[in-house]
Design a protein around this motif. Sequence first.
Motif, mmCIF file in Angstrom:
data_model
loop_
_atom_site.group_PDB
_atom_site.id
_atom_site.type_symbol
_atom_site.label_atom_id
_atom_site.label_comp_id
_atom_site.label_asym_id
_atom_site.label_seq_id
_atom_site.Cartn_x
_atom_site.Cartn_y
_atom_site.Cartn_z
ATOM 1 N N GLU A 135 10.605 2.988 2.497
ATOM 2 C CA GLU A 135 11.647 3.922 2.041
ATOM 3 C C GLU A 135 12.287 4.652 3.216
ATOM 4 O O GLU A 135 13.497 4.875 3.245
ATOM 5 C CB GLU A 135 11.066 4.906 1.034
ATOM 6 N N MET A 136 11.475 5.022 4.206
ATOM 7 C CA MET A 136 11.997 5.700 5.393
ATOM 8 C C MET A 136 12.942 4.773 6.161
ATOM 9 O O MET A 136 14.015 5.179 6.604
ATOM 10 C CB MET A 136 10.830 6.136 6.294
ATOM 11 N N GLN A 156 0.858 -1.175 0.000
ATOM 12 C CA GLN A 156 0.000 0.000 0.000
ATOM 13 C C GLN A 156 0.901 1.234 0.000
ATOM 14 O O GLN A 156 2.066 1.162 0.406
ATOM 15 C CB GLN A 156 -0.896 0.004 1.241
ATOM 16 N N PRO A 157 0.399 2.377 -0.451
ATOM 17 C CA PRO A 157 1.235 3.588 -0.518
ATOM 18 C C PRO A 157 1.903 3.940 0.813
ATOM 19 O O PRO A 157 3.079 4.314 0.837
ATOM 20 C CB PRO A 157 0.260 4.684 -0.959
#
Length: 132
Positions: A66-67, A58-59
């Motif tokens: 990514e974090m 999910q977005p």
Amino acid sequence: MTPVRQELPAGSSGKARKPAKDPIKLGRAAASAAKKRSARGKGQGATSGTKVAQVRLQPDEVVNLEMVVRQLNLASTSEALREGLRLLVREAAEDQAAEEIRAYYKGEQAPRPAGVAPATEAELQAADDAQW
């Protein structure tokens, strides 16, 4: 019966062909190659022992991933996902060990190490109230 001479396919150099291999050996070689291909399995890469696994995120999960990659200075998202899998495997092993301990003691309290006093109600409540 006389053998019939066949024409070479277009683009052939006209060189003499090697005689066909022994059909029994050829069958074994083909079977061996097919066995190796099927052992690799669908989705496996060219590198032995690896497998490509797709995951739909999910977005918000992508943003979190990514974090984490940036925060932990990981080389790739694959490395982050492998690290997450290692943590899940460890957690599953701990759960399995806890189940085995409960099964061994059959619902009774497991003995404490020598010198360890039982927790008081206040200590248990403080642990429950603690936030990470």
